[in-house]
Structures are given as C-alpha cells and as structure tokens.
Design an enzyme around this catalytic site. Structure first.
Site, mmCIF file in Angstrom:
data_model
loop_
_atom_site.group_PDB
_atom_site.id
_atom_site.type_symbol
_atom_site.label_atom_id
_atom_site.label_comp_id
_atom_site.label_asym_id
_atom_site.label_seq_id
_atom_site.Cartn_x
_atom_site.Cartn_y
_atom_site.Cartn_z
ATOM 1 N N LEU A 110 0.875 -1.168 0.000
ATOM 2 C CA LEU A 110 0.000 0.000 0.000
ATOM 3 C C LEU A 110 0.912 1.218 0.000
ATOM 4 O O LEU A 110 1.888 1.254 0.757
ATOM 5 C CB LEU A 110 -0.891 0.018 1.249
ATOM 6 C CG LEU A 110 -1.861 -1.157 1.437
ATOM 7 C CD1 LEU A 110 -2.593 -1.024 2.769
ATOM 8 C CD2 LEU A 110 -2.862 -1.229 0.293
ATOM 9 N N ASP A 111 0.615 2.218 -0.841
ATOM 10 C CA ASP A 111 1.492 3.389 -0.857
ATOM 11 C C ASP A 111 1.360 4.154 0.450
ATOM 12 O O ASP A 111 0.471 3.891 1.263
ATOM 13 C CB ASP A 111 1.220 4.270 -2.081
ATOM 14 C CG ASP A 111 -0.159 4.910 -2.068
ATOM 15 O OD1 ASP A 111 -0.512 5.542 -1.059
ATOM 16 O OD2 ASP A 111 -0.876 4.795 -3.078
ATOM 17 N N GLN A 112 2.258 5.111 0.659
ATOM 18 C CA GLN A 112 2.338 5.756 1.970
ATOM 19 C C GLN A 112 1.057 6.480 2.370
ATOM 20 O O GLN A 112 0.763 6.629 3.560
ATOM 21 C CB GLN A 112 3.523 6.734 2.025
ATOM 22 C CG GLN A 112 3.427 7.920 1.083
ATOM 23 C CD GLN A 112 4.110 7.646 -0.241
ATOM 24 O OE1 GLN A 112 4.345 6.493 -0.599
ATOM 25 N NE2 GLN A 112 4.436 8.706 -0.968
ATOM 26 N N ASN A 113 0.262 6.921 1.395
ATOM 27 C CA ASN A 113 -0.969 7.642 1.713
ATOM 28 C C ASN A 113 -2.189 6.733 1.830
ATOM 29 O O ASN A 113 -3.267 7.196 2.195
ATOM 30 C CB ASN A 113 -1.236 8.708 0.646
ATOM 31 C CG ASN A 113 -0.170 9.789 0.645
ATOM 32 O OD1 ASN A 113 0.310 10.188 1.699
ATOM 33 N ND2 ASN A 113 0.223 10.247 -0.532
ATOM 34 N N THR A 114 -2.030 5.455 1.508
ATOM 35 C CA THR A 114 -3.137 4.506 1.591
ATOM 36 C C THR A 114 -3.110 3.813 2.945
ATOM 37 O O THR A 114 -2.054 3.415 3.432
ATOM 38 C CB THR A 114 -3.048 3.461 0.465
ATOM 39 O OG1 THR A 114 -3.076 4.131 -0.798
ATOM 40 C CG2 THR A 114 -4.205 2.486 0.536
#
Length: 240
Positions: A110-114
């Site tokens: 999951l990317d850092q903002n997810t």
C-alpha cells in the site's frame, strides 16, 4: 518438524544470531513450557497438534513458537511498505524486533498515503500466492473522491476503464456508492496504484484510499485500530 536445540529454537523465532541466543540460554533467561533451560544440547520439540506451538519465555516475557508467522496490520497513513523507506516511516517500525528479524515481508504494498488492511508473513509460498495475479485475490477499498460520484462513473468502473500502459480495460467486481464523495470498490487484481488510476480514468480524483478487506479478512472483524496488528492463522484465510 524436527527437534531443535535451545539456541536454534530461539534463532528461528527472531531473537538474534545463534551466538546471541546461546548467551540468552546460558544466562538462564530462556524457559520452555515453564522449565528454565540452560543445556545447549537439550533437544526441544516446539510444535504441538496445532499451528501455534508450545509456550516459551525470554526474560519473563511469554511467546508461542510459530514455524511461520502470518500478520494483519491496520496500516496508518505516512508509512511505507519497505524495510528501507525513502521518505517516510516503515510499516516494520510498528512491529516488534523479533518479528522483523524473521524476515517478514508484506503481501503486496500500500502506498504511503493509503491506509487499511496489510498482510505480512515470512512464508514465501504464502506471499507468492497473495501477490500472484493468477489467484485473483479479492480486495475491497473505501474510496474518498474530490468530486461527487455519479452513476456514470460507477458504470464505467463496472464495465471497465482503459489504464495507460495496460493491454486491456480493467473493471471493478463491485462498486457501492456510500455517499456523495464516498464509494466502496472491490477488485481482484493488484496493479500499481490501480484503484487511484481507475478513479482518474472516470474523470474523478481519489482523495483518500483505505483497504477494508482482503480475501475473507476484513478490518471490522479483526477489530484493529490504526497502527495495530495481530497474528493470523493461515488456514482461516480464503481468497474471496
């Protein structure tokens, strides 16, 4: 599983190198099933009839032997799914050292903002199963958008949208409009930034993204607050 000497037992559980584990044993800090073990040649059978093995303790802290570990983490925003993050904290900072020392990996990223559900394990076969496109693992996301969600956008997602660089259209398995700027979306792929790209392909923009379920596991039933994790039994996991 074959029997293990105390130092190899502790090493397999992430408590340091073999030499470091020998020091723990000789210092009288290791107990197995309530018995302090100081004999480095003692043979221990760590597994009982279940996946979770017998109880042991280090310095008074109790653990259970696990041949492989399977974890669910409720990932917060601002964390990277990498052991060597570039610009943010690592999700591995949320876990105790002895688990990180076992070489666990995230099953996909999951990317850092997810935010939301992230599975981790030191079982290579499990990681491969979870990340291989041919298994079509169902993943559900809660999507917050910049603009109001329309029925046309929902239909586009269900019928398939063409993403740049992909050979054919990608479609959602399910889409539920939960509010003017909120939807639930289920997919069975895991392409790079797939949900965000699919939302953009409808003419909208993904402001927030949270994975709420993967396979038969969901955050609500796991009862994990942001940043919390728990052990899983892999035999209770199903792809859909």
């Amino acid at each position: 599983m074959k029997s293990l000497t105390p130092d190899r037992f502790l090493q397999s559980q992430g408590f340091g190198s073999r030499k470091e584990c020998q020091k723990l044993v000789l210092a009288g800090l290791f107990s197995f099933e309530g018995e302090i073990i100081v004999d480095l040649k003692r043979e221990l059978n760590p597994l009982n009839q279940s996946e979770v093995g017998l109880e042991f303790s280090i310095g008074g802290h109790t653990y259970f032997f696990r041949e492989k570990v399977y974890l669910a983490l409720n990932k917060p925003s601002g964390y990277e799914c990498s052991a060597s993050p570039q610009h943010h904290l690592s999700v591995f900072d949320l876990l105790p050292d002895y688990l990180v020392n076992r070489g666990i990996q995230s099953a996909g990223r999951l990317d850092q903002n997810t935010t939301g559900l992230l599975l981790l394990s030191d079982d290579g076969e499990f990681i491969h199963h979870m990340t291989s496109p041919k298994h079509h693992i169902h993943k559900t996301y809660e999507v917050g958008t910049r603009d109001p969600i329309t029925q046309d956008q929902k239909n586009l997602l269900l019928n398939g949208v063409q993403l740049r660089g992909e050979p054919g259209p990608d479609k959602a398995l399910e889409v539920k409009i939960l509010g003017e700027f909120l939807m639930e979306m289920k997919i069975d792929q895991g392409k790079y930034h797939q949900v965000r790209r699919m939302i953009a392909a409808t003419g909208n923009f993904c402001e927030t993204l949270r994975r709420t379920a993967e396979g038969n596991l969901n955050l609500e039933s796991l009862e994990l607050n942001s940043g919390q994790w728990t052990f899983l039994d892999k035999y209770n996991f199903h792809d859909k």
